[in-house]
Design an enzyme around this catalytic site. Structure first.
Site, PDB file in Angstrom:
ATOM      1  N   ASN A 162      -3.771 -39.277  55.106  1.00  0.00           N
ATOM      2  CA  ASN A 162      -3.752 -38.381  56.259  1.00  0.00           C
ATOM      3  C   ASN A 162      -5.100 -37.668  56.365  1.00  0.00           C
ATOM      4  O   ASN A 162      -5.396 -36.769  55.585  1.00  0.00           O
ATOM      5  CB  ASN A 162      -2.612 -37.366  56.113  1.00  0.00           C
TER       6      ASN A 162
ATOM      7  N   LYS B  39      -6.054 -35.756  58.700  1.00  0.00           N
ATOM      8  CA  LYS B  39      -5.864 -34.469  59.361  1.00  0.00           C
ATOM      9  C   LYS B  39      -6.916 -34.259  60.461  1.00  0.00           C
ATOM     10  O   LYS B  39      -7.300 -35.188  61.153  1.00  0.00           O
ATOM     11  CB  LYS B  39      -5.850 -33.337  58.331  1.00  0.00           C
TER      12      LYS B  39
ATOM     13  N   HIS C 171       5.186 -32.754  59.604  1.00  0.00           N
ATOM     14  CA  HIS C 171       4.295 -32.251  58.556  1.00  0.00           C
ATOM     15  C   HIS C 171       4.408 -30.729  58.485  1.00  0.00           C
ATOM     16  O   HIS C 171       4.567 -30.043  59.493  1.00  0.00           O
ATOM     17  CB  HIS C 171       2.855 -32.668  58.849  1.00  0.00           C
TER      18      HIS C 171
ATOM     19  N   GLU D  83       6.703 -33.324  50.452  1.00  0.00           N
ATOM     20  CA  GLU D  83       5.447 -32.614  50.242  1.00  0.00           C
ATOM     21  C   GLU D  83       5.730 -31.128  50.027  1.00  0.00           C
ATOM     22  O   GLU D  83       5.900 -30.379  51.000  1.00  0.00           O
ATOM     23  CB  GLU D  83       4.525 -32.785  51.454  1.00  0.00           C
TER      24      GLU D  83
END
Length: 292
Positions: A10, A12, A134, A204
């Site tokens: 990821n 981001k 997320h 996560e």
């Protein structure tokens, strides 16, 4: 057949330039040249640090890097998630067995939703994966678990595959409610979907994302086991056995093998380290699972 190891990167919203993107993905393009074994680690390191690509052309012909990565093809799925603006570029440059993911998509059909990207748009671009739920979006944009569940269901209905993120805050962990929190987040998804074939759950812990702190292998394994138990009790045994549950939260080249050795950790969703040379080591940790 066992669960195929999964590594997602990821990127981001890290500030990078177009030229940097091309250099970062170069180890994974289709037309890699031969380079020597003793240069592999140095080249990958230099590549991610944006050093001259001419290093590819000054080596002996001893090992085919394309073949080296291909040896892992049967045991691992690799997906990278660049910012939206780089999706076509990265997708068009990667080898065919590496895939891309969008970092988010809208909850329904496109329309007057300024700044959003619809599932239909991603499908039109042949982007196969999307990350949803997320913790950064849950916290910063107030996305509720129910909203995430709706997004997962809509994305799946349009043919996308979903990396669905769940995880507890530090306060929730210290209060002893980790399992309750991730179960509730998973329940909100389960309430909206019936087919889990194209869902990867990414556990996560919020307190470990980008902090340098990481759940110990035992801590991560414990939560993964509880999630699998929840799926078995509330969905069905087949889904519990087949759904990949991956870990994210300060995964790096130093801790990935210990984490990968845990029986219920099926891979990783990697943040900052996916932009560093150690991402190669994280990908190679699939060998740990293969040999376990």
């Amino acid at each position: 057949m066992g669960r195929k190891f999964f590594v997602g990167g990821n990127w981001k919203c890290v500030s990078i330039h177009l030229f940097d993107v091309m250099r970062m993905i170069d180890p994974f393009v289709v037309d890699l040249l031969f380079i020597s074994a003793d240069l592999v680690s140095d080249l990958l390191f230099n590549l991610f640090l944006l050093v001259d690509l001419m290093l590819f052309y000054v080596s002996h012909i001893e090992i085919d890097v394309f073949l080296w990565i291909s040896m892992l093809r049967d045991i691992i799925k690799v997906v990278v998630s660049p910012p939206y603006v780089f999706l076509p570029l990265v997708k068009g440059s990667l080898r065919s067995d590496f895939h891309v993911a969008a970092q988010n998509c809208w909850v329904s059909k496109g329309g007057a939703y300024t700044g959003e990207v619809s599932a239909e748009m991603l499908v039109d671009l042949n982007v196969p994966w999307v990350i949803l739920g997320h913790s950064e979006r849950r916290a910063l944009l107030n996305e509720s678990s129910e909203f995430v569940g709706d997004k997962v269901a809509y994305a799946l209905s349009k043919g996308l595959k979903v990396i669905a993120c769940i995880g507890e805050t530090l306060e929730q962990r210290e209060a002893g409610t980790t399992v309750d929190v991730v179960a509730a987040q998973t329940k909100a998804i389960a309430a909206k979907i019936s087919d889990w074939t194209n869902v990867v759950l990414a556990y996560e812990p919020v307190w470990a994302i980008g902090t340098g702190k990481v759940a110990s292998p035992a801590q991560a394994q414990e939560v993964h086991v509880e999630l699998r138990k929840w799926l078995k009790a509330n969905v069905n045994a087949d889904v519990a056995a087949s759904t990949r549950i991956i870990y994210g939260g300060s995964v790096n080249g130093g801790n990935c093998k210990d984490l990968a050795s845990q029986p219920d950790i099926d891979g990783f969703l990697v943040g900052g380290a996916s932009l560093k040379p150690e991402f190669i080591d994280i990908i190679k940790s699939a060998e740990t699972k293969k040999n376990a």
